[in-house]
Design a protein around this motif. Structure first.
Motif, PDB file in Angstrom:
ATOM      1  N   ALA A 231       0.843  -1.197   0.000  1.00 10.36           N
ATOM      2  CA  ALA A 231       0.000   0.000   0.000  1.00 10.36           C
ATOM      3  C   ALA A 231       0.876   1.245   0.000  1.00 10.36           C
ATOM      4  O   ALA A 231       1.654   1.468   0.934  1.00 10.36           O
ATOM      5  CB  ALA A 231      -0.910  -0.005   1.224  1.00 10.36           C
ATOM      6  N   THR A 232       0.804   2.039  -1.048  1.00  8.81           N
ATOM      7  CA  THR A 232       1.573   3.277  -1.153  1.00  8.81           C
ATOM      8  C   THR A 232       0.619   4.468  -1.238  1.00  8.81           C
ATOM      9  O   THR A 232      -0.585   4.312  -1.468  1.00  8.81           O
ATOM     10  CB  THR A 232       2.484   3.267  -2.399  1.00  8.81           C
ATOM     11  N   ASP A 233       1.139   5.669  -1.094  1.00 12.40           N
ATOM     12  CA  ASP A 233       0.330   6.884  -1.205  1.00 12.40           C
ATOM     13  C   ASP A 233      -0.224   7.065  -2.608  1.00 12.40           C
ATOM     14  O   ASP A 233      -1.201   7.800  -2.808  1.00 12.40           O
ATOM     15  CB  ASP A 233       1.170   8.106  -0.820  1.00 12.40           C
ATOM     16  N   GLU A 234       0.418   6.407  -3.566  1.00  9.81           N
ATOM     17  CA  GLU A 234      -0.010   6.536  -4.954  1.00  9.81           C
ATOM     18  C   GLU A 234      -0.885   5.371  -5.401  1.00  9.81           C
ATOM     19  O   GLU A 234      -1.218   5.258  -6.583  1.00  9.81           O
ATOM     20  CB  GLU A 234       1.228   6.632  -5.867  1.00  9.81           C
ATOM     21  N   GLY A 235      -1.215   4.484  -4.480  1.00  3.53           N
ATOM     22  CA  GLY A 235      -2.035   3.344  -4.841  1.00  3.53           C
ATOM     23  C   GLY A 235      -1.288   2.041  -4.649  1.00  3.53           C
ATOM     24  O   GLY A 235      -0.125   2.012  -4.234  1.00  3.53           O
ATOM     25  N   PRO A 236      -1.933   0.896  -4.954  1.00  3.18           N
ATOM     26  CA  PRO A 236      -1.319  -0.406  -4.712  1.00  3.18           C
ATOM     27  C   PRO A 236      -0.178  -0.703  -5.678  1.00  3.18           C
ATOM     28  O   PRO A 236      -0.200  -0.308  -6.845  1.00  3.18           O
ATOM     29  CB  PRO A 236      -2.486  -1.379  -4.925  1.00  3.18           C
ATOM     30  N   LEU A 237       0.825  -1.388  -5.146  1.00  4.31           N
ATOM     31  CA  LEU A 237       1.973  -1.838  -5.927  1.00  4.31           C
ATOM     32  C   LEU A 237       2.096  -3.353  -5.763  1.00  4.31           C
ATOM     33  O   LEU A 237       2.251  -3.842  -4.639  1.00  4.31           O
ATOM     34  CB  LEU A 237       3.262  -1.156  -5.450  1.00  4.31           C
ATOM     35  N   ALA A 238       1.983  -4.092  -6.846  1.00  7.49           N
ATOM     36  CA  ALA A 238       2.135  -5.548  -6.791  1.00  7.49           C
ATOM     37  C   ALA A 238       3.618  -5.897  -6.793  1.00  7.49           C
ATOM     38  O   ALA A 238       4.365  -5.451  -7.664  1.00  7.49           O
ATOM     39  CB  ALA A 238       1.444  -6.197  -7.982  1.00  7.49           C
ATOM     40  N   VAL A 239       4.033  -6.692  -5.806  1.00  4.60           N
ATOM     41  CA  VAL A 239       5.442  -7.063  -5.678  1.00  4.60           C
ATOM     42  C   VAL A 239       5.559  -8.581  -5.695  1.00  4.60           C
ATOM     43  O   VAL A 239       4.886  -9.281  -4.928  1.00  4.60           O
ATOM     44  CB  VAL A 239       6.052  -6.503  -4.372  1.00  4.60           C
ATOM     45  N   TYR A 240       6.428  -9.068  -6.572  1.00  3.07           N
ATOM     46  CA  TYR A 240       6.746 -10.486  -6.655  1.00  3.07           C
ATOM     47  C   TYR A 240       8.175 -10.698  -6.171  1.00  3.07           C
ATOM     48  O   TYR A 240       9.074  -9.913  -6.507  1.00  3.07           O
ATOM     49  CB  TYR A 240       6.633 -10.984  -8.094  1.00  3.07           C
ATOM     50  N   VAL A 241       8.366 -11.737  -5.396  1.00  3.15           N
ATOM     51  CA  VAL A 241       9.706 -12.142  -4.967  1.00  3.15           C
ATOM     52  C   VAL A 241       9.893 -13.584  -5.413  1.00  3.15           C
ATOM     53  O   VAL A 241       9.031 -14.444  -5.142  1.00  3.15           O
ATOM     54  CB  VAL A 241       9.881 -12.038  -3.436  1.00  3.15           C
ATOM     55  N   ALA A 268       6.359 -16.167 -15.808  1.00  3.54           N
ATOM     56  CA  ALA A 268       5.857 -15.293 -16.873  1.00  3.54           C
ATOM     57  C   ALA A 268       4.338 -15.416 -17.003  1.00  3.54           C
ATOM     58  O   ALA A 268       3.629 -14.414 -17.203  1.00  3.54           O
ATOM     59  CB  ALA A 268       6.535 -15.629 -18.196  1.00  3.54           C
ATOM     60  N   LYS A 269       3.812 -16.636 -16.863  1.00  2.00           N
ATOM     61  CA  LYS A 269       2.362 -16.836 -16.936  1.00  2.00           C
ATOM     62  C   LYS A 269       1.660 -16.176 -15.761  1.00  2.00           C
ATOM     63  O   LYS A 269       0.582 -15.584 -15.915  1.00  2.00           O
ATOM     64  CB  LYS A 269       2.054 -18.327 -16.971  1.00  2.00           C
ATOM     65  N   ALA A 270       2.270 -16.253 -14.577  1.00  2.00           N
ATOM     66  CA  ALA A 270       1.678 -15.603 -13.405  1.00  2.00           C
ATOM     67  C   ALA A 270       1.653 -14.091 -13.581  1.00  2.00           C
ATOM     68  O   ALA A 270       0.671 -13.421 -13.230  1.00  2.00           O
ATOM     69  CB  ALA A 270       2.455 -15.996 -12.151  1.00  2.00           C
ATOM     70  N   LEU A 271       2.720 -13.533 -14.123  1.00  2.00           N
ATOM     71  CA  LEU A 271       2.779 -12.090 -14.342  1.00  2.00           C
ATOM     72  C   LEU A 271       1.754 -11.649 -15.382  1.00  2.00           C
ATOM     73  O   LEU A 271       1.211 -10.543 -15.301  1.00  2.00           O
ATOM     74  CB  LEU A 271       4.189 -11.693 -14.797  1.00  2.00           C
ATOM     75  N   ALA A 272       1.487 -12.507 -16.346  1.00  2.00           N
ATOM     76  CA  ALA A 272       0.535 -12.163 -17.397  1.00  2.00           C
ATOM     77  C   ALA A 272      -0.886 -12.021 -16.860  1.00  2.00           C
ATOM     78  O   ALA A 272      -1.720 -11.337 -17.466  1.00  2.00           O
ATOM     79  CB  ALA A 272       0.582 -13.200 -18.508  1.00  2.00           C
ATOM     80  N   THR A 273      -1.163 -12.659 -15.728  1.00  2.00           N
ATOM     81  CA  THR A 273      -2.507 -12.566 -15.134  1.00  2.00           C
ATOM     82  C   THR A 273      -2.620 -11.427 -14.123  1.00  2.00           C
ATOM     83  O   THR A 273      -3.702 -11.203 -13.573  1.00  2.00           O
ATOM     84  CB  THR A 273      -2.873 -13.893 -14.436  1.00  2.00           C
ATOM     85  N   GLU A 274      -1.510 -10.730 -13.857  1.00  2.70           N
ATOM     86  CA  GLU A 274      -1.500  -9.648 -12.884  1.00  2.70           C
ATOM     87  C   GLU A 274      -2.284  -8.450 -13.422  1.00  2.70           C
ATOM     88  O   GLU A 274      -1.980  -7.915 -14.491  1.00  2.70           O
ATOM     89  CB  GLU A 274      -0.062  -9.237 -12.563  1.00  2.70           C
ATOM     90  N   ARG A 275      -3.277  -7.999 -12.654  1.00  2.00           N
ATOM     91  CA  ARG A 275      -4.131  -6.902 -13.095  1.00  2.00           C
ATOM     92  C   ARG A 275      -3.627  -5.544 -12.656  1.00  2.00           C
ATOM     93  O   ARG A 275      -4.053  -4.516 -13.196  1.00  2.00           O
ATOM     94  CB  ARG A 275      -5.551  -7.126 -12.579  1.00  2.00           C
ATOM     95  N   ASN A 276      -2.758  -5.520 -11.664  1.00  3.08           N
ATOM     96  CA  ASN A 276      -2.234  -4.244 -11.195  1.00  3.08           C
ATOM     97  C   ASN A 276      -1.318  -3.643 -12.266  1.00  3.08           C
ATOM     98  O   ASN A 276      -0.477  -4.338 -12.839  1.00  3.08           O
ATOM     99  CB  ASN A 276      -1.458  -4.449  -9.893  1.00  3.08           C
ATOM    100  N   ILE A 328      16.026  -6.781 -10.563  1.00  3.23           N
ATOM    101  CA  ILE A 328      14.906  -5.932 -10.172  1.00  3.23           C
ATOM    102  C   ILE A 328      14.249  -5.477 -11.466  1.00  3.23           C
ATOM    103  O   ILE A 328      14.844  -4.713 -12.242  1.00  3.23           O
ATOM    104  CB  ILE A 328      15.352  -4.732  -9.326  1.00  3.23           C
ATOM    105  N   LEU A 329      13.033  -5.964 -11.713  1.00  2.00           N
ATOM    106  CA  LEU A 329      12.302  -5.673 -12.940  1.00  2.00           C
ATOM    107  C   LEU A 329      11.004  -4.963 -12.587  1.00  2.00           C
ATOM    108  O   LEU A 329      10.390  -5.253 -11.552  1.00  2.00           O
ATOM    109  CB  LEU A 329      12.008  -6.952 -13.708  1.00  2.00           C
ATOM    110  N   VAL A 330      10.558  -4.049 -13.444  1.00  2.82           N
ATOM    111  CA  VAL A 330       9.389  -3.238 -13.119  1.00  2.82           C
ATOM    112  C   VAL A 330       8.522  -2.993 -14.353  1.00  2.82           C
ATOM    113  O   VAL A 330       8.973  -3.150 -15.485  1.00  2.82           O
ATOM    114  CB  VAL A 330       9.814  -1.866 -12.534  1.00  2.82           C
ATOM    115  N   ARG A 331       7.300  -2.586 -14.081  1.00  3.18           N
ATOM    116  CA  ARG A 331       6.433  -1.986 -15.101  1.00  3.18           C
ATOM    117  C   ARG A 331       5.472  -1.031 -14.396  1.00  3.18           C
ATOM    118  O   ARG A 331       5.128  -1.212 -13.215  1.00  3.18           O
ATOM    119  CB  ARG A 331       5.673  -3.054 -15.880  1.00  3.18           C
ATOM    120  N   GLY A 332       5.081   0.015 -15.094  1.00  2.98           N
ATOM    121  CA  GLY A 332       4.134   0.974 -14.544  1.00  2.98           C
ATOM    122  C   GLY A 332       4.732   1.967 -13.578  1.00  2.98           C
ATOM    123  O   GLY A 332       4.009   2.801 -13.016  1.00  2.98           O
TER     124      GLY A 332
END
Length: 357
Positions: A231-241, A268-276, A328-332
């Motif tokens: 939970a951030t001030d700018e909204g939710p951030l999905a984090v995968y480890v 990769a398949k799990a990330l493809a279903t991520e809606r955030n 460390i990989l990101v999007r958005g």
């Protein structure tokens, strides 16, 4: 009686004829020059490997991955550049124009692949600092490692290869700085911000090829990947480890990457279903982002090191890093900086990144 003065054909009284000697020297030099190969013919043995080096880097994606050959080449691809100065020195020593020209191909290809990493693309500041570290199952001083990581200034800290014996140490040492944390199996996330919706990610982790005693599809008894929401001030951030399967050199199987590759495909398949829209992946992926095995992941996420780092950011092995397998990989989100932290008691170096909204 008149005495006839004898003359040598080389000059008066047998002395050498300067003009004749000069002519003979010129003839010898001309014959020698004609018999020696020119600069375009010299060094053909150097021109051939130079051209092959360039083609190898240019066409690396077409190398067969049987026995993990393609994966191995792509993992070590940046290091192929060290052959260029060696071949160049040989070309200059042989004064070979053909070898110098042939070297243009590997130079151009290497720069097109990695030239951008030679420029510092980092920026000061950032809204969040991310740190990821494979703390090492053989780490003899996890408390010291935890203290080092606390001093990194991380807002989110991902740990991989947490043993059951060391888990309590990390939880105790990190609790004051990170009021929120979650651990599932051998991976965990410590955070200064609240966490929710934490769950395991099935990456189909398989037991490695320990001779013939274990089957490749036998499941490990512990989890190696998780997903949570920060939970951030700018909204939710999905984090995968994630901690993907190991890569090994096997006498019978060559460069063995089967487990790692299956894990990467599942992740990769799990990330493809991520809606955030905002997603971060932290972890030991046991491979570089040049490796074709991660095409499904890199099609969705971007390396902070590639976009905002300085240099290659090699993280393994800690004593003499030759590859960046901790990612460390990101999007958005906007990558601002990426760097490697000092060594701890692990055989990996921690990696860090700054991101902004």
């Amino acid at each position: 009686m008149t005495q006839v003065e004898a003359r040598d054909s080389r000059g008066t009284e047998g002395s050498p004829d300067p003009e004749s000697g000069t002519r003979r020297a010129r003839v010898r030099r001309a014959v020698g020059a004609l018999s020696r190969p020119g600069p375009w013919k010299r060094g053909r043995l150097l021109a051939t490997p130079a051209a092959l080096l360039g083609l190898l880097m240019l066409l690396h994606a077409h190398i067969t991955d049987r026995g993990g050959l393609g994966s191995l080449v792509e993992s070590m691809l940046p290091w192929f550049g060290v052959f260029v100065p060696v071949l160049l020195a040989g070309a200059l020593w042989r004064r070979s124009a053909s070898a110098v020209v042939a070297l243009l191909l590997p130079v151009v290809v290497w720069l097109s692949l990695f030239g951008g990493l030679l420029v510092d693309k980092s920026h000061a500041g950032g809204d969040l600092t991310l740190v990821s570290h494979n703390v090492g199952a053989g780490n003899t001083d996890p408390a010291a490692t935890a203290r080092d990581l606390t001093a990194s200034g991380a807002d989110l800290l991902a740990l991989e290869e947490i043993t059951s014996q060391a888990r309590g140490v990390y939880e105790q040492e990190l609790a004051k700085t990170f009021p929120h944390h979650t651990v599932l199996g051998t991976v965990g996330l410590w955070s200064k911000l609240p966490l929710s919706d934490t769950r395991a990610v099935d990456i189909q982790q398989d037991v490695g090829p320990l001779g013939d005693a274990k089957s490749d599809d036998q499941k490990l008894p512990y989890n190696r990947a998780l997903r949570t929401t920060v939970a951030t001030d700018e909204g939710p951030l999905a984090v995968y480890v994630a901690h993907l399967g190991s890569v090994r050199v096997m006498p019978r199987n060559g460069f063995w990457t089967d487990s790692r590759d299956r894990n990467a495909t599942a992740l990769a398949k799990a990330l493809a279903t991520e809606r955030n829209e905002r997603v971060v992946l932290l972890g030991d992926l046991n491979g570089t982002m040049d490796d074709r095995a991660f095409a499904g992941i890199t099609a969705q996420l971007h390396s902070v090191q590639d976009e905002a780092g300085n240099g290659f950011g090699f993280s393994w092995p800690a004593k003499f890093p030759v590859a960046r397998i901790d990612q460390i990989l990101v999007r958005g989100v906007e990558p601002e900086s990426s760097w490697v932290l000092p060594a701890t008691g692990s055989d990996h170096l921690p990696v860090a990144a700054g991101i902004s909204w």
